[in-house]
Design a protein around this motif. Structure first.
Motif, PDB file in Angstrom:
ATOM      1  N   SER A 188      50.414  21.532  -3.342  1.00 31.74           N
ATOM      2  CA  SER A 188      50.020  21.120  -2.004  1.00 31.74           C
ATOM      3  C   SER A 188      48.600  20.553  -2.029  1.00 31.74           C
ATOM      4  O   SER A 188      47.639  21.286  -2.247  1.00 31.74           O
ATOM      5  CB  SER A 188      50.111  22.339  -1.078  1.00 31.74           C
ATOM      6  OG  SER A 188      49.851  21.985   0.233  1.00 31.74           O
ATOM      7  N   ASP A 189      48.512  19.247  -1.825  1.00 31.23           N
ATOM      8  CA  ASP A 189      47.210  18.590  -1.770  1.00 31.23           C
ATOM      9  C   ASP A 189      46.675  18.820  -0.351  1.00 31.23           C
ATOM     10  O   ASP A 189      47.227  18.304   0.622  1.00 31.23           O
ATOM     11  CB  ASP A 189      47.418  17.101  -2.088  1.00 31.23           C
ATOM     12  CG  ASP A 189      46.145  16.286  -2.008  1.00 31.23           C
ATOM     13  OD1 ASP A 189      45.263  16.630  -1.198  1.00 31.23           O
ATOM     14  OD2 ASP A 189      46.033  15.283  -2.731  1.00 31.23           O
ATOM     15  N   GLU A 190      45.589  19.600  -0.266  1.00 29.86           N
ATOM     16  CA  GLU A 190      45.087  20.032   1.057  1.00 29.86           C
ATOM     17  C   GLU A 190      43.658  19.546   1.287  1.00 29.86           C
ATOM     18  O   GLU A 190      42.816  20.263   1.836  1.00 29.86           O
ATOM     19  CB  GLU A 190      45.203  21.564   1.145  1.00 29.86           C
ATOM     20  CG  GLU A 190      46.665  22.004   1.002  1.00 29.86           C
ATOM     21  CD  GLU A 190      46.901  23.512   0.896  1.00 29.86           C
ATOM     22  OE1 GLU A 190      45.921  24.266   0.694  1.00 29.86           O
ATOM     23  OE2 GLU A 190      48.078  23.924   1.010  1.00 29.86           O
ATOM     24  N   GLY A 214      42.071  21.168  -3.448  1.00 32.07           N
ATOM     25  CA  GLY A 214      41.040  20.904  -2.433  1.00 32.07           C
ATOM     26  C   GLY A 214      39.949  20.027  -3.006  1.00 32.07           C
ATOM     27  O   GLY A 214      39.971  19.661  -4.188  1.00 32.07           O
ATOM     28  N   SER A 215      38.972  19.687  -2.151  1.00 30.31           N
ATOM     29  CA  SER A 215      37.953  18.731  -2.593  1.00 30.31           C
ATOM     30  C   SER A 215      36.735  18.763  -1.683  1.00 30.31           C
ATOM     31  O   SER A 215      36.836  19.083  -0.495  1.00 30.31           O
ATOM     32  CB  SER A 215      38.575  17.336  -2.557  1.00 30.31           C
ATOM     33  OG  SER A 215      37.605  16.350  -2.762  1.00 30.31           O
ATOM     34  N   MET A 216      35.593  18.366  -2.246  1.00 25.87           N
ATOM     35  CA  MET A 216      34.382  18.192  -1.438  1.00 25.87           C
ATOM     36  C   MET A 216      34.333  16.791  -0.827  1.00 25.87           C
ATOM     37  O   MET A 216      33.401  16.482  -0.082  1.00 25.87           O
ATOM     38  CB  MET A 216      33.119  18.385  -2.303  1.00 25.87           C
ATOM     39  CG  MET A 216      32.958  19.734  -2.944  1.00 25.87           C
ATOM     40  SD  MET A 216      33.063  21.116  -1.800  1.00 25.87           S
ATOM     41  CE  MET A 216      31.596  20.880  -0.794  1.00 25.87           C
ATOM     42  N   SER A 217      35.323  15.936  -1.137  1.00 23.60           N
ATOM     43  CA  SER A 217      35.203  14.522  -0.769  1.00 23.60           C
ATOM     44  C   SER A 217      35.477  14.236   0.699  1.00 23.60           C
ATOM     45  O   SER A 217      34.624  13.705   1.408  1.00 23.60           O
ATOM     46  CB  SER A 217      36.182  13.679  -1.595  1.00 23.60           C
ATOM     47  OG  SER A 217      35.865  13.759  -2.956  1.00 23.60           O
ATOM     48  N   LYS A 218      36.692  14.570   1.148  1.00 21.71           N
ATOM     49  CA  LYS A 218      37.157  14.050   2.439  1.00 21.71           C
ATOM     50  C   LYS A 218      36.589  14.822   3.612  1.00 21.71           C
ATOM     51  O   LYS A 218      36.027  14.258   4.533  1.00 21.71           O
ATOM     52  CB  LYS A 218      38.685  14.112   2.504  1.00 21.71           C
ATOM     53  CG  LYS A 218      39.382  13.548   1.308  1.00 21.71           C
ATOM     54  CD  LYS A 218      39.203  12.078   1.203  1.00 21.71           C
ATOM     55  CE  LYS A 218      39.768  11.565  -0.104  1.00 21.71           C
ATOM     56  NZ  LYS A 218      39.498  10.162  -0.297  1.00 21.71           N
ATOM     57  N   ALA A 219      36.780  16.140   3.581  1.00 21.01           N
ATOM     58  CA  ALA A 219      36.426  16.955   4.745  1.00 21.01           C
ATOM     59  C   ALA A 219      34.935  17.275   4.786  1.00 21.01           C
ATOM     60  O   ALA A 219      34.383  17.540   5.851  1.00 21.01           O
ATOM     61  CB  ALA A 219      37.246  18.238   4.727  1.00 21.01           C
TER      62      ALA A 219
HETATM   63  C1  LIG Z   1      45.582  12.828  -0.448  1.00 20.16           C
HETATM   64  C2  LIG Z   1      44.461  12.582  -1.402  1.00 20.16           C
HETATM   65  N1  LIG Z   1      44.315  13.384  -2.468  1.00 20.16           N
HETATM   66  C3  LIG Z   1      43.328  13.205  -3.354  1.00 20.16           C
HETATM   67  C4  LIG Z   1      42.418  12.192  -3.211  1.00 20.16           C
HETATM   68  C5  LIG Z   1      41.305  12.051  -4.217  1.00 20.16           C
HETATM   69  O1  LIG Z   1      40.143  12.643  -3.690  1.00 20.16           O
HETATM   70  P1  LIG Z   1      38.903  13.099  -4.584  1.00 20.16           P
HETATM   71  O2  LIG Z   1      37.740  12.276  -4.150  1.00 20.16           O
HETATM   72  O3  LIG Z   1      38.711  14.552  -4.251  1.00 20.16           O
HETATM   73  O4  LIG Z   1      39.238  12.906  -6.006  1.00 20.16           O
HETATM   74  C6  LIG Z   1      42.531  11.319  -2.128  1.00 20.16           C
HETATM   75  C7  LIG Z   1      41.579  10.198  -1.966  1.00 20.16           C
HETATM   76  O5  LIG Z   1      41.769   9.288  -1.175  1.00 20.16           O
HETATM   77  C8  LIG Z   1      43.561  11.540  -1.190  1.00 20.16           C
HETATM   78  O6  LIG Z   1      43.691  10.765  -0.115  1.00 20.16           O
END
Ligand SMILES: Cc1ncc(COP(=O)(O)O)c(C=O)c1O
Length: 366
Positions: A188-190, A214-219
């Motif tokens: 699950s990509d959250e 999870g990630s520090m990128s989007k949210a």
């Molecule tokens: C659903 C989804 N997963 C992963 C990623 C990659 O993000 P990250 O910057 O954390 O590598 C993106 C980037 O657009 C995304 O939209």
């Protein structure tokens, strides 16, 4: 292994850095380093950051960072189940390429962020598309029908890019139970979990066998740190570790230190980001009311909207035509669906408003 071009990323590489109004980005507005440090309001922080050793780090990630990440999941989540990666993109890649074999079937939402389907397909696995519909979203009955084709793996993304759809807790539990019963890997990509009105549930709330990415990128608005993670059962972590040793080895130490700072102050970051999201969604609603040929649904979380534009123009051509007018959107075909574009509304409000005015004008003139 075959490598099919990542069409969205190729398009962005030609457009993203020279466009006047970027309405294609999928992240909330990025913080500057100064803003991040002043938010922490700790006079000693700069000095402790200066002391960061710029060597290799533990392959699984800094322990303090893993402890902080584990607090985003149901307690107690053992920090040893957290694996820090170079963005969510590395986590997804390691997972899909470690768990799928040629000939395997896997369920994936359509439209989707291309990585989530393409890595498996390029490996020789067979994608079973779970299609989105405007009225039902991703319908659980359709999911149950796809399970009859005996997939090895389910790749979800909730809250979803590009539609803004999010599964309800009941739906998540149902999916988790079905995957457990049938011994199917559940990924699950959250990455948008923290960017709704509240923290969205994680698949880890419903299954200890599920993997959350999870990630520090989007949210958080900290994509430049290149820090993401997976939370996964030990056997899956072990398989991803094997593969990781041949690629990136570990995450940059400075990115991890800054991610740790951000997570320690996460509620302040969430507040600013949620306020910006709400302000911008109002701007988007007001602007799109002026363009009756555009149809969209208010996203449940995240900062992307999936817009149906009802016209003969192919979405890639539309993307270039808008780019020529100084506005960037993400063509729907790059997510596997024509007649749509993805609009990112997480950026600076003034620029969003100006970009939307050009976009609306384009569609009014037909
Ligand atoms: C659903 C989804 N997963 C992963 C990623 C990659 O993000 P990250 O910057 O954390 O590598 C993106 C980037 O657009 C995304 O939209």
């Amino acid at each position: 292994m075959k490598v099919t071009p990542f069409t969205l990323e190729r398009f962005f590489s030609q457009t993203e850095f020279d466009v006047r109004y970027n309405l294609a980005t999928s992240a909330i507005q990025a913080w500057s380093l100064r803003e991040l440090l002043s938010l922490a309001n700790d006079p000693d922080l700069q000095f402790s950051l200066f002391a960061t050793r710029l060597g290799y780090t533990e392959p699984q990630g800094n322990l303090e960072l893993r402890q902080e990440i584990s607090r985003l999941y149901p307690a107690p989540t053992d920090p040893d189940l957290v694996f820090v990666t170079i963005g969510a993109i590395e986590a997804n890649y390691l997972l899909l390429s470690s768990l799928l074999e040629p000939g395997d079937r896997f369920i994936v939402q359509t439209p989707c962020y291309q990585q989530l389907s393409q890595v498996g397909v390029d490996l020789g696995a067979i994608a079973l598309p779970w299609n989105y519909s405007d009225d039902k979203g991703f319908d659980i009955q359709e999911f149950e029908a796809l399970l009859e084709q005996k997939p090895r793996l389910v790749m979800l993304n909730t809250p979803h890019n590009p539609t803004g759809f999010a599964f309800s807790p009941t739906e998540m539990k149902k999916i988790a139970d079905l995957c457990l019963e049938q011994e199917i890997y559940l990924l699950s990509d959250e990455v948008y979990r923290e960017l709704g009105e509240t923290l969205s549930p994680s698949m880890r709330d419903y299954s200890s066998q599920a993997v959350s990415v999870g990630s520090m990128s989007k949210a958080y608005g900290l994509a430049g740190l290149r820090v993401g993670w997976m939370v996964a059962p030990p056997a899956i972590l072990a398989r991803c570790t094997l593969k990781r040793d041949y690629t990136t080895l570990c995450c940059p130490s400075i990115g991890q230190q800054l991610a740790l700072t951000a997570l320690r102050h996460r509620t302040k970051i969430w507040d600013r980001n949620r306020q910006l999201r709400l302000r911008n969604i109002t701007l988007l609603e007001e602007a799109l009311m002026e363009a009756p040929t555009l149809r969209w649904k208010k996203p449940e979380a995240g900062v992307v909207a999936w817009v149906d534009y009802t016209s003969e123009t192919l979405s890639e051509q539309l993307g270039w035509e808008l780019h020529n007018r100084g506005v960037l959107v993400a063509p729907g075909i790059f997510f596997g669906q024509e007649g749509h574009f993805r609009l990112g509304f997480g950026g600076n409000s003034g620029e969003l408003k100006a970009g939307l005015a050009i976009l609306v004008d384009y569609f009014k003139k037909g």
